[in-house]
Write a protein that holds these residues in place. Structure first.
Motif, short mmCIF file in Angstrom:
data_model
loop_
_atom_site.label_atom_id
_atom_site.label_comp_id
_atom_site.label_asym_id
_atom_site.label_seq_id
_atom_site.Cartn_x
_atom_site.Cartn_y
_atom_site.Cartn_z
N ARG A 134 1.14 -1.02 0.08
CA ARG A 134 0.09 -0.03 -0.06
C ARG A 134 0.84 1.13 0.00
O ARG A 134 1.70 1.47 0.82
CB ARG A 134 -0.84 0.02 1.39
N THR A 162 1.58 5.46 -0.21
CA THR A 162 1.00 6.92 -0.13
C THR A 162 2.37 7.69 -0.47
O THR A 162 3.21 7.59 -0.10
CB THR A 162 0.29 6.78 1.43
N THR A 196 -3.66 9.73 4.54
CA THR A 196 -3.14 8.71 5.57
C THR A 196 -2.19 9.19 6.65
O THR A 196 -1.88 8.18 7.30
CB THR A 196 -2.41 7.44 4.74
N TYR A 253 0.73 1.36 5.37
CA TYR A 253 1.26 2.15 4.16
C TYR A 253 2.57 2.21 4.04
O TYR A 253 3.27 2.32 5.17
CB TYR A 253 0.41 3.40 4.14
#
Length: 264
Positions: free
Chosen positions: A3, A5, A63, A238
């Motif tokens: 993930r 970001t 995030t 993330y």
């Protein structure tokens, strides 16, 4: 699936700040993070509203967000341990919390702060515990503590340095380590050993290559094996892209179909 970001405070710097979430979305990302976006602890309501709209309109998730850290371009690295500036941080907490609530952000970086002339280190460290606890009480999410490189008076250099502070917070539940692999490696930390020893304390991860703080592949760090090691050790959050890249091609190293990653 990793993930990703995008840190929109260090990337897309050729664009106005409020245009950067949309640029990240156009590049195929689904999540962004920011340092504190303003030069003051309490920005005007209209400025906060504009920031929230920019993230929402881009269709990305926020995030991560820093607490106000002072004059970062001027060398400040946080107010957590800075006597005389605690009021600014305390006043900043509700603003951070409100942005987090509006955008669903649950990770908040509290930079520890540089050592201050004329103040005993022990006094700063005691203050830091008070302020970190206040930050943790004030937000709905996790307060992150980060070792930093390139700041000679910043006392947290290794993962162990930050974890030692977290340990002193005792029963404060919502605090964790921000493991920026670039900072750790640059400071000489043994990154694989730090991952093995402290993986359970890692609440967020950021990356850049070294030397140079560029994109993965521009330096010498084995970033992907380190990320794999983190996930194998149980990390499931993330990975923040917090590197410098000017002009086009900032994300050529990462296939577009992998950029959105999964969702949390």
């Amino acid at each position: 699936m990793i993930r990703w970001t995008v840190n929109c405070s260090i990337l897309y710097t050729d664009l106005p700040l409020l245009e950067r979430p949309a640029a990240a979305a156009a590049d195929g990302f689904a999540a962004v993070e920011f340092w504190w976006p303003w030069p003051v602890a309490i920005p005007a309501d209209r400025d906060v509203d504009a920031f929230v709209r920019a993230v929402e309109s881009a269709g990305v998730r926020l995030t991560g967000l820093n607490f106000f850290a002072g004059d970062m371009p001027g060398g400040d690295r946080g107010l957590v341990s800075w006597p005389g500036r605690s009021r600014e941080l305390l006043d900043n907490i509700p603003v951070v919390a409100a942005i987090g609530q509006r955008l669903g952000c649950r990770a908040f970086n509290a930079l520890y702060g540089n050592r201050v002339d004329g103040v005993e280190a022990t006094e700063q460290d005691e203050l830091a515990l008070e302020m970190l606890a206040a930050c943790a009480r004030g937000v709905d999410g996790t307060v992150l503590l980060e070792p930093v490189s390139g700041a000679p008076r910043y006392p947290l250099l290794t993962a162990a340095d930050a974890v030692a502070v977290l340990d002193r917070l005792g029963d404060v539940p919502n605090v964790g380590l921000l493991a920026d692999l670039y900072h750790l490696a640059t400071n000489g930390d043994d990154v694989p050993a730090a991952i093995d020893r402290h993986a359970a304390r890692v609440a967020h991860v950021q990356i850049a290559d070294a030397p140079g703080r560029g994109a993965p592949g521009t330096g010498e760090l084995p970033i992907r094996p380190w990320i794999d090691r983190l996930y194998a050790a149980g990390y499931d959050g993330y990975i923040g892209l917090e590197y410098r890249s000017e002009g086009p091609g900032a994300f050529d190293w990462l296939p577009r179909e992998e950029r959105a990653g999964g969702s949390l």
